[in-house]
Design an enzyme around this catalytic site. Structure first.
Site, PDB file in Angstrom:
ATOM      1  N   GLU A 138    -113.669   0.341  55.606  1.00 36.08           N
ATOM      2  CA  GLU A 138    -113.183  -1.025  55.394  1.00 36.08           C
ATOM      3  C   GLU A 138    -113.638  -1.981  56.488  1.00 36.08           C
ATOM      4  O   GLU A 138    -113.862  -3.173  56.222  1.00 36.08           O
ATOM      5  CB  GLU A 138    -111.653  -1.028  55.288  1.00 36.08           C
ATOM      6  CG  GLU A 138    -111.116  -0.367  54.030  1.00 36.08           C
ATOM      7  CD  GLU A 138    -110.985   1.143  54.150  1.00 36.08           C
ATOM      8  OE1 GLU A 138    -110.670   1.793  53.133  1.00 36.08           O
ATOM      9  OE2 GLU A 138    -111.210   1.683  55.275  1.00 36.08           O
ATOM     10  N   HIS A 150    -103.303  -3.036  44.244  1.00 35.93           N
ATOM     11  CA  HIS A 150    -102.291  -1.992  44.416  1.00 35.93           C
ATOM     12  C   HIS A 150    -101.265  -2.389  45.470  1.00 35.93           C
ATOM     13  O   HIS A 150    -100.922  -1.615  46.361  1.00 35.93           O
ATOM     14  CB  HIS A 150    -102.953  -0.659  44.762  1.00 35.93           C
ATOM     15  CG  HIS A 150    -103.739  -0.083  43.637  1.00 35.93           C
ATOM     16  ND1 HIS A 150    -104.839  -0.721  43.101  1.00 35.93           N
ATOM     17  CD2 HIS A 150    -103.575   1.051  42.910  1.00 35.93           C
ATOM     18  CE1 HIS A 150    -105.335  -0.001  42.115  1.00 35.93           C
ATOM     19  NE2 HIS A 150    -104.580   1.086  41.959  1.00 35.93           N
ATOM     20  N   SER A 163    -122.561  -7.918  83.887  1.00 40.44           N
ATOM     21  CA  SER A 163    -122.904  -7.416  82.550  1.00 40.44           C
ATOM     22  C   SER A 163    -124.100  -8.159  81.974  1.00 40.44           C
ATOM     23  O   SER A 163    -124.843  -7.612  81.152  1.00 40.44           O
ATOM     24  CB  SER A 163    -121.711  -7.568  81.609  1.00 40.44           C
ATOM     25  OG  SER A 163    -120.597  -6.839  82.067  1.00 40.44           O
ATOM     26  N   ASN A 175    -125.742   0.559  80.836  1.00 40.55           N
ATOM     27  CA  ASN A 175    -125.647   0.280  82.275  1.00 40.55           C
ATOM     28  C   ASN A 175    -124.629   1.163  82.989  1.00 40.55           C
ATOM     29  O   ASN A 175    -124.341   0.950  84.159  1.00 40.55           O
ATOM     30  CB  ASN A 175    -125.369  -1.207  82.527  1.00 40.55           C
ATOM     31  CG  ASN A 175    -124.016  -1.660  82.012  1.00 40.55           C
ATOM     32  OD1 ASN A 175    -123.088  -0.870  81.855  1.00 40.55           O
ATOM     33  ND2 ASN A 175    -123.894  -2.955  81.754  1.00 40.55           N
TER      34      ASN A 175
END
Length: 615
Positions: free
Chosen positions: A356, A405, A31, A177
């Site tokens: 979020e 909340h 990689s 790749n």
């Protein structure tokens, strides 16, 4: 460096990636090898960075989103002279700075911890936002990611946000790749498929051969000249490039090369080229610091005020006193009350919309640039961003999260909107601080205190108005608690936080009328917890009842129980919590149905004291 030298540098980075993984006996060299040319051109030709001053305000920022390609990162550091060859070969060894996935805790040149894929670009967006709107600096943000992680939804939250904010100081380099961990990626080498997606979000795209250093150089130049849009460079590469036995072959992810010495010879052997990274042109503007103590809002005892309202007012006051404080919200600022900050300090307010993960990632990016972010949404919705919170902790990031909340006390909206897992989630984060105030003055003090803490800080606020219990000058040290009622006759202790504190006080008053003296502790600091006060209460009263508007797992009750986990005598302990799945009802009905209202608390107290007498 000229073209030939860039080619040689790319080979050097491959060789050193292979060597590092071979020395460790593990790692991801293939990689690393695919992105070697992309990285060589970036660091040698385009990045502006002072390795002697990693905190230089004018430095460009590089984020390695594909953190498993860390051998490549460390090979680059060796080429710049930041580390030497001896340290390179300590990769993944105990005590080494060169971890399997890099973190800023160990290395000063790392912006954020990566390895949970899909996070580098969202954090990069946060850094780029800081550059545009806070630092007002011309540094650029470069993010190198893999094609596999483009399957993550967080990538597309970031893509939309970057385009919406016109972040032309942000360049994403995609190492296409073709191969993931277990086989081909979704789109393989189809660069057009990726380009269409980024273009649909409003990005400028460049498709290139990731192993043609001159083409890569031109692509970077095009990104630098693009105005009004972020740029995605889509580079076709080959995993394991340069070694026939592994190049573009499946089944070799996360493994050192089988014949490392032969591979190194095939790559032309070790080299010792040095990169002279261009220094930044200007210092930039560091975040503004403190200008004084905040003039916090004040409320009189007996007033009815929601802690979410107190949060909004206190954050606004803190922002007036401290120029480093910024606020982010997930399109619920009118409910979290973060909109108060937006009206007073619009230049330091960031609307992240219903994204979020991006909101938390942006906070991490801004914190990396020295800002003090407060990110707010409903407590229930922060669960969606938990992996970003976890990785922020791995980074050692200092961010403030606010969940409003919370619990069944929100009433009629129903369970999808009720934060009933948030205390457990936040307590489980390494090094976190978890605070749950019960009144307005306590909230204001804790909002201000959070700014100077380390790590992940979480404040839980409530929707409905509650009585002001404390005076405006009361102090609330983190790690402390408040004993609201006590006597030498106490036969049990009620431990509460947030909305259950008034309920516990009412229950104690009722039991007092029946001749049962009760101690009441406001455990506003859920983590760290006040062990000393709890142990004293256990010793003096023998019985503890914890009351929480939260599921029983991982919340207040567990925090109290853990105070006795080191061998201290364990008291009789009853834990009242939300054990069933709630529906829609009024707040009062919800508390009663969950068994955490004053009447239920009193009933549990009577039973516990009765059992103690019988035994």
């Amino acid at each position: 460096m000229n073209t030939g030298e860039l080619v040689e540098l790319g080979q050097q980075l491959r060789v050193d990636s292979v060597r590092a993984a071979a020395a460790a006996g593990s790692g991801h060299p293939t990689s690393s090898m695919s992105a070697a040319d992309l990285t060589a051109v970036l660091f040698a030709r385009h990045l502006r960075y002072d390795f002697e001053r990693p905190d230089h305000p004018g430095n460009d920022r590089f984020v390695l989103s594909k953190g498993h390609a860390s051998p490549l990162m460390y090979a680059v550091y060796k080429a710049t002279g930041a580390i030497d060859d001896e340290e390179l070969l300590t990769f993944r060894k105990n005590g080494s700075r060169l971890e399997g996935h890099p973190t800023p805790r160990r290395l000063p040149w790392i912006e954020t911890a990566t390895g949970s894929l899909g996070q580098g670009l969202p954090v990069g967006v946060g850094i780029a936002l800081a550059g545009k709107r806070l630092d007002h600096a011309d540094y650029r943000v470069w993010v190198l990611c893999g094609d596999s992680e483009l399957a993550e939804g967080s990538i597309w939250e970031a893509a939309e946000h970057a385009a919406y904010e016109h972040l032309d100081n942000l360049t994403l380099i995609v190492d296409v790749n073709r191969l993931g961990q277990r086989g081909p990626t979704r789109h393989g080498h189809d660069l057009d498929a990726y380009a269409r997606r980024f273009q649909a979000f409003g990005w400028h795209t460049v498709e290139t051969d990731g192993h043609d250093v001159d083409a890569v150089d031109r692509a970077y130049g095009e990104a630098l000249s693009t105005r009004g849009q972020p740029t995605a460079i889509l580079a076709r590469t080959l995993k394991g490039k340069g070694v026939e036995a592994v190049q573009d072959r499946e089944g070799l992810h996360g493994k050192p090369l089988p014949e490392a010495e032969e591979a190194i010879a095939e790559l032309g052997g070790p080299r010792d080229l040095r990169i002279r990274v261009e220094a930044p042109s200007a210092d930039g503007t560091p975040p503004a610091g403190h200008t004084g103590r905040p003039d916090l809002p004040r409320w009189d005892k007996g007033e009815e005020v929601a802690t979410r309202n107190a949060f909004g007012e206190a954050l606004t006051a803190l922002g007036t006193a401290r120029g480093d404080v910024v606020a982010l919200d997930g399109e619920v600022g009118d409910s979290t009350r973060a909109e108060a900050f937006a009206k007073e300090h619009p230049e330091r307010y960031f609307e992240c919309y219903i994204a979020e993960q991006q909101m938390v990632a942006a906070a991490v990016g801004m914190a990396a640039r020295g800002w003090t972010p407060y990110a707010a949404t409903f407590a229930a919705f922060l669960t969606r961003a938990h992996d970003f919170i976890r990785m922020a902790s791995v980074s050692g990031s200092g961010i403030n999260l606010v969940g409003s909340h919370a619990g069944v006390a929100i009433g009629q909206d129903g369970p999808s909107q009720m934060g009933l897992e948030d205390l457990a989630m936040m307590r489980a984060v390494h090094g976190s601080t978890v605070l749950y105030p019960c009144d307005a003055n306590q909230t204001a003090r804790l909002v201000a205190a959070m700014a100077d803490l380390d790590g992940i800080r979480y404040l839980r606020t409530s929707r409905g108005a509650g009585p002001v219990i404390y005076g405006p000058d009361e102090e609330f040290p983190v790690g402390g608690s408040k004993v609201l009622r006590s006597s030498g006759r106490d036969r049990l202790t009620l431990v509460a936080a947030g909305v259950t504190v008034p309920e516990a006080l009412a229950a104690a008053q009722a039991l007092e009328g029946e001749g049962i003296a009760v101690r009441v502790i406001d455990l506003y600091s859920v983590k760290p917890v006040d062990r000393e006060t709890l142990r004293t209460a256990a010793e003096e009263t023998g019985c503890l009842v914890t009351v929480e508007d939260h599921h029983p797992e991982g919340g207040l009750g567990d925090a109290v129980a853990e105070a006795f986990a080191d061998g201290s005598p364990v008291p009789r302990l009853v834990r009242l919590a939300v054990r069933d799945m709630p529906g829609s009802a009024s707040p009062e009905e919800q508390l009663r149905a969950a068994g955490i209202d004053a009447e239920s608390i009193a009933a549990a107290g009577r039973l516990l004291v009765g059992e103690a007498i019988v035994s």
